[in-house]
Design a protein around this motif. Sequence first.
Motif, PDB file in Angstrom:
ATOM      1  N   LEU A 141       0.732  -1.483   0.135  1.00 37.56           N
ATOM      2  CA  LEU A 141       0.305  -0.056  -0.093  1.00 37.56           C
ATOM      3  C   LEU A 141       0.862   1.302   0.320  1.00 37.56           C
ATOM      4  CD1 LEU A 141      -2.557  -1.150   2.518  1.00 37.56           C
ATOM      5  CD2 LEU A 141      -3.053  -1.269   0.098  1.00 37.56           C
ATOM      6  N   PHE A 142       0.920   1.685  -0.703  1.00 32.79           N
ATOM      7  CA  PHE A 142       1.653   3.403  -0.851  1.00 32.79           C
ATOM      8  C   PHE A 142       0.608   4.966  -1.176  1.00 32.79           C
ATOM      9  CE2 PHE A 142       1.662   1.121  -4.669  1.00 32.79           C
ATOM     10  CZ  PHE A 142       1.374   1.831  -5.594  1.00 32.79           C
ATOM     11  N   THR A 143       1.010   5.354  -1.422  1.00 29.35           N
ATOM     12  CA  THR A 143       0.450   7.062  -1.470  1.00 29.35           C
ATOM     13  C   THR A 143       0.815   7.606  -3.117  1.00 29.35           C
ATOM     14  OG1 THR A 143       1.882   8.420  -0.176  1.00 29.35           O
ATOM     15  CG2 THR A 143      -0.360   7.979   0.915  1.00 29.35           C
ATOM     16  N   ASP A 144       1.010   8.394  -2.965  1.00 32.96           N
ATOM     17  CA  ASP A 144       1.053   8.961  -4.688  1.00 32.96           C
ATOM     18  C   ASP A 144       2.265   9.889  -4.660  1.00 32.96           C
ATOM     19  OD1 ASP A 144       0.199  11.346  -3.214  1.00 32.96           O
ATOM     20  OD2 ASP A 144      -1.268  11.943  -5.097  1.00 32.96           O
ATOM     21  N   GLY A 145       2.323   9.764  -3.296  1.00 34.14           N
ATOM     22  CA  GLY A 145       4.014  10.467  -3.855  1.00 34.14           C
ATOM     23  C   GLY A 145       4.810   9.527  -3.679  1.00 34.14           C
ATOM     24  N   LEU A 146       4.882   7.966  -3.816  1.00 36.92           N
ATOM     25  CA  LEU A 146       5.881   7.447  -4.634  1.00 36.92           C
ATOM     26  C   LEU A 146       5.398   7.213  -6.307  1.00 36.92           C
ATOM     27  CD1 LEU A 146       7.898   4.924  -4.176  1.00 36.92           C
ATOM     28  CD2 LEU A 146       6.009   2.879  -3.425  1.00 36.92           C
ATOM     29  N   THR A 147       4.359   6.766  -6.713  1.00 31.30           N
ATOM     30  CA  THR A 147       4.396   6.303  -8.235  1.00 31.30           C
ATOM     31  C   THR A 147       4.674   7.746  -8.333  1.00 31.30           C
ATOM     32  OG1 THR A 147       1.937   7.226  -7.523  1.00 31.30           O
ATOM     33  CG2 THR A 147       2.582   4.971  -7.746  1.00 31.30           C
ATOM     34  N   GLU A 148       4.456   8.867  -7.896  1.00 33.60           N
ATOM     35  CA  GLU A 148       4.930  10.277  -8.517  1.00 33.60           C
ATOM     36  C   GLU A 148       6.312  10.905  -8.761  1.00 33.60           C
ATOM     37  OE1 GLU A 148       1.617  13.209  -7.062  1.00 33.60           O
ATOM     38  OE2 GLU A 148       0.200  12.083  -8.381  1.00 33.60           O
ATOM     39  N   ALA A 149       6.830  10.033  -7.991  1.00 30.72           N
ATOM     40  CA  ALA A 149       8.309  10.199  -7.495  1.00 30.72           C
ATOM     41  C   ALA A 149       9.425  10.378  -9.308  1.00 30.72           C
ATOM     42  CB  ALA A 149       8.898   9.387  -7.040  1.00 30.72           C
ATOM     43  N   ASN A 150      10.326  10.709  -8.633  1.00 29.75           N
ATOM     44  CA  ASN A 150      11.056  10.900 -10.436  1.00 29.75           C
ATOM     45  C   ASN A 150      11.896  10.160 -10.626  1.00 29.75           C
ATOM     46  OD1 ASN A 150       9.431  13.202 -11.752  1.00 29.75           O
ATOM     47  ND2 ASN A 150      10.780  14.486 -10.902  1.00 29.75           N
ATOM     48  N   ALA A 151      12.008   8.905 -10.321  1.00 29.71           N
ATOM     49  CA  ALA A 151      12.689   7.315 -10.094  1.00 29.71           C
ATOM     50  C   ALA A 151      12.246   6.521 -10.849  1.00 29.71           C
ATOM     51  CB  ALA A 151      12.975   7.428  -8.512  1.00 29.71           C
ATOM     52  N   GLY A 152      11.958   6.794 -11.917  1.00 31.24           N
ATOM     53  CA  GLY A 152      11.449   6.107 -12.762  1.00 31.24           C
ATOM     54  C   GLY A 152      12.626   5.947 -14.211  1.00 31.24           C
ATOM     55  N   PRO A 153      12.647   4.909 -15.153  1.00 29.71           N
ATOM     56  CA  PRO A 153      13.531   5.332 -15.924  1.00 29.71           C
ATOM     57  C   PRO A 153      13.702   6.077 -16.995  1.00 29.71           C
ATOM     58  CG  PRO A 153      12.615   2.851 -16.104  1.00 29.71           C
ATOM     59  CD  PRO A 153      11.269   4.324 -15.227  1.00 29.71           C
ATOM     60  N   GLY A 154      15.011   6.456 -17.046  1.00 34.19           N
ATOM     61  CA  GLY A 154      14.828   8.890 -17.630  1.00 34.19           C
ATOM     62  C   GLY A 154      15.169   9.781 -17.161  1.00 34.19           C
ATOM     63  N   GLY A 155      14.286   9.291 -15.038  1.00 30.99           N
ATOM     64  CA  GLY A 155      13.812  10.632 -14.179  1.00 30.99           C
ATOM     65  C   GLY A 155      12.962  10.495 -14.958  1.00 30.99           C
ATOM     66  N   ASP A 156      11.806   9.559 -15.421  1.00 31.68           N
ATOM     67  CA  ASP A 156       9.688   9.839 -15.327  1.00 31.68           C
ATOM     68  C   ASP A 156       9.360   9.053 -14.280  1.00 31.68           C
ATOM     69  OD1 ASP A 156      10.435  11.010 -18.216  1.00 31.68           O
ATOM     70  OD2 ASP A 156       9.807   8.467 -19.063  1.00 31.68           O
ATOM     71  N   GLN A 157       8.418   9.833 -14.167  1.00 33.79           N
ATOM     72  CA  GLN A 157       7.565   9.217 -12.372  1.00 33.79           C
ATOM     73  C   GLN A 157       7.660   7.639 -12.583  1.00 33.79           C
ATOM     74  OE1 GLN A 157       3.856  11.107 -13.006  1.00 33.79           O
ATOM     75  NE2 GLN A 157       4.240  13.153 -11.987  1.00 33.79           N
ATOM     76  N   LEU A 158       8.079   7.126 -11.424  1.00 34.92           N
ATOM     77  CA  LEU A 158       7.704   5.539 -11.070  1.00 34.92           C
ATOM     78  C   LEU A 158       6.210   5.194 -11.406  1.00 34.92           C
ATOM     79  CD1 LEU A 158       9.792   3.520 -10.016  1.00 34.92           C
ATOM     80  CD2 LEU A 158       9.182   3.893  -7.900  1.00 34.92           C
ATOM     81  N   GLU A 159       5.345   5.828 -11.092  1.00 39.47           N
ATOM     82  CA  GLU A 159       4.622   4.487 -11.495  1.00 39.47           C
ATOM     83  C   GLU A 159       4.408   3.892 -10.765  1.00 39.47           C
ATOM     84  OE1 GLU A 159       3.486   5.424 -15.802  1.00 39.47           O
ATOM     85  OE2 GLU A 159       3.260   7.699 -15.850  1.00 39.47           O
ATOM     86  N   ALA A 160       2.199   3.059 -10.582  1.00 39.10           N
ATOM     87  CA  ALA A 160       2.948   1.424  -9.941  1.00 39.10           C
ATOM     88  C   ALA A 160       3.110   0.766 -10.868  1.00 39.10           C
ATOM     89  CB  ALA A 160       1.009   1.335  -9.696  1.00 39.10           C
TER      90      ALA A 160
END
Length: 86
Positions: free
Chosen positions: A21-40
């Motif tokens: 369980l997580f809040t949107d702050g995790l999925t919206e973090a710029n920790a995805g590939p290329g600095g994109d949002q992580l997303e679910a």
Amino acid sequence: LDLPLMDEGSLDLPDGSLLCLFTDGLTEANAGPGGDQLEAEGVAQALAGWCGMAAREQCKRLYAMVQQAGEQQDDFTVGIAKKEAV
């Protein structure tokens, strides 16, 4: 003060399951590939790669992933529960 409508239920998790369980702050973090949002999907991929770890360690790694990505615009909360095989 208007309170949100709350409902309760139950869920039977099979042995070996993980519930995150997580809040949107995790999925919206710029920790995805290329600095994109992580997303679910990014959270699910990260957890799948750490499936043998304890829930506490998985939470720590998610936190570290976000911190390494740099300053974020939002805070986040994450909780992981695992049902071990008996």
